[in-house]
Design a protein around this motif. Structure first.
Motif, PDB file in Angstrom:
ATOM      1  N   GLN A 115     -66.606  -5.821  -0.008  1.00  0.00           N
ATOM      2  CA  GLN A 115     -65.344  -5.936   0.148  1.00  0.00           C
ATOM      3  C   GLN A 115     -64.720  -5.923   1.484  1.00  0.00           C
ATOM      4  N   GLU A 116     -64.848  -4.736   2.151  1.00  0.00           N
ATOM      5  CA  GLU A 116     -64.411  -4.490   3.357  1.00  0.00           C
ATOM      6  C   GLU A 116     -65.637  -4.519   4.282  1.00  0.00           C
ATOM      7  N   LEU A 117     -65.586  -5.363   5.624  1.00  0.00           N
ATOM      8  CA  LEU A 117     -66.747  -5.582   6.455  1.00  0.00           C
ATOM      9  C   LEU A 117     -66.435  -4.473   7.561  1.00  0.00           C
ATOM     10  N   ASP A 118     -65.354  -4.151   7.872  1.00  0.00           N
ATOM     11  CA  ASP A 118     -65.224  -3.449   8.907  1.00  0.00           C
ATOM     12  C   ASP A 118     -66.316  -1.983   9.129  1.00  0.00           C
ATOM     13  N   PHE A 119     -66.185  -1.380   8.044  1.00  0.00           N
ATOM     14  CA  PHE A 119     -66.967  -0.191   8.257  1.00  0.00           C
ATOM     15  C   PHE A 119     -68.328  -0.433   8.415  1.00  0.00           C
ATOM     16  N   VAL A 120     -68.909  -1.240   7.403  1.00  0.00           N
ATOM     17  CA  VAL A 120     -70.200  -1.679   7.810  1.00  0.00           C
ATOM     18  C   VAL A 120     -70.702  -2.328   9.013  1.00  0.00           C
ATOM     19  N   PHE A 121     -69.964  -3.014   9.666  1.00  0.00           N
ATOM     20  CA  PHE A 121     -70.018  -3.498  11.017  1.00  0.00           C
ATOM     21  C   PHE A 121     -69.972  -2.313  12.089  1.00  0.00           C
ATOM     22  N   GLU A 122     -69.177  -1.527  11.849  1.00  0.00           N
ATOM     23  CA  GLU A 122     -69.084  -0.011  12.658  1.00  0.00           C
ATOM     24  C   GLU A 122     -70.282   0.661  12.504  1.00  0.00           C
ATOM     25  N   GLN A 123     -70.925   0.882  11.402  1.00  0.00           N
ATOM     26  CA  GLN A 123     -71.786   1.498  11.295  1.00  0.00           C
ATOM     27  C   GLN A 123     -73.163   0.961  11.698  1.00  0.00           C
ATOM     28  N   ALA A 124     -73.411  -0.359  11.721  1.00  0.00           N
ATOM     29  CA  ALA A 124     -74.409  -1.284  12.178  1.00  0.00           C
ATOM     30  C   ALA A 124     -74.558  -1.056  13.611  1.00  0.00           C
ATOM     31  N   ALA A 125     -73.185  -1.296  14.196  1.00  0.00           N
ATOM     32  CA  ALA A 125     -73.274  -1.189  15.704  1.00  0.00           C
ATOM     33  C   ALA A 125     -73.755   0.267  16.207  1.00  0.00           C
ATOM     34  N   ALA A 126     -73.496   1.108  15.518  1.00  0.00           N
ATOM     35  CA  ALA A 126     -73.709   2.529  15.865  1.00  0.00           C
ATOM     36  C   ALA A 126     -75.251   2.990  15.797  1.00  0.00           C
ATOM     37  N   VAL A 127     -76.070   2.068  15.158  1.00  0.00           N
ATOM     38  CA  VAL A 127     -77.463   2.484  14.939  1.00  0.00           C
ATOM     39  C   VAL A 127     -78.407   1.549  15.471  1.00  0.00           C
ATOM     40  N   ILE A 128     -77.805   0.597  16.510  1.00  0.00           N
ATOM     41  CA  ILE A 128     -78.618  -0.415  17.371  1.00  0.00           C
ATOM     42  C   ILE A 128     -78.491  -0.096  18.824  1.00  0.00           C
TER      43      ILE A 128
END
Length: 208
Positions: A115-128
């Motif tokens: 439902q909420e994309l923000d957290f998922v993108f935050e976590q993805a950016a942190a591990v790239i």
């Protein structure tokens, strides 16, 4: 039925059912990433391993994650490679499953269930790694507008998986807020018929 329960139920027939979305997303991922170099990959939504098989041929290591234990069990049997590690995880919770910093993170037919994309993108950016990539392959929102969603048939009748519609701008703008710039956007059509509604939307993002 929760998303996890739905995919656990779907797992036994997921690879054998006719599924244009599953098949075309596999084509889209390979086309999008063909020229992208990567040694380490975090695959979100590995399912039964339809893309893991290809990713392990390109990478030195793949961390393959899924919410469904039943889907993961089939992926483990399908992909016999010591370069792949399969983990069950909920990506709406902190990403403790990320074992390193990756060259590539992939999302395959996952974000429609978030439902909420923000957290998922935050976590993805942190591990790239800086300069690394994020691939997104989703059921096109144009298809969602017409009522198409993830669904499968059981003896009890048709089961529809809980889905949320994210517009193209939602993906691009949320990614940008977390330092992920759009490199490429593409659309894939059934039978390559560009007169129809596109089935798959892909976005290739890069960490700046």
């Amino acid at each position: 039925m929760t998303v996890e329960e739905a995919y656990n139920s779907w797992a036994a027939q997921y690879d054998t059912n006719k599924n244009r979305t599953r098949d075309l997303e596999a084509v889209a991922l390979r086309a999008t990433l063909a020229a992208i170099p990567f040694e380490t990959c975090l695959e979100i939504g590995c399912g039964t391993g339809k893309n893991t098989e290809w990713l392990v041929r390109r990478a030195m290591h793949v961390t393959a994650v899924d919410l469904s234990g039943e889907m993961l069990e089939r992926a483990r049997k399908k992909v016999s490679s010591n370069k792949a590690v399969f983990l069950q995880a909920d990506i709406t919770q902190p990403w403790q499953f990320a074992t390193q910093v990756y060259d590539l993170v992939t999302f395959s037919l996952v974000l429609e269930h978030i439902q909420e994309l923000d957290f998922v993108f935050e976590q993805a950016a942190a591990v790239i790694k800086a300069g690394g990539y994020v691939y997104i392959g989703e059921l096109h929102p144009f298809k969602q507008y017409t009522g198409t969603k993830a669904r499968f048939d059981t003896e009890e009748g048709r089961q529809e998986v809980e889905c949320y519609t994210h517009h193209v701008s939602d993906f691009v703008q949320t990614a940008s807020q977390h330092g992920l710039k759009l490199v490429e956007l593409n659309e894939f059509f059934d039978d390559n018929d560009r007169a129809g509604i596109p089935r798959i939307l892909t976005l290739l993002l890069q960490k700046v």
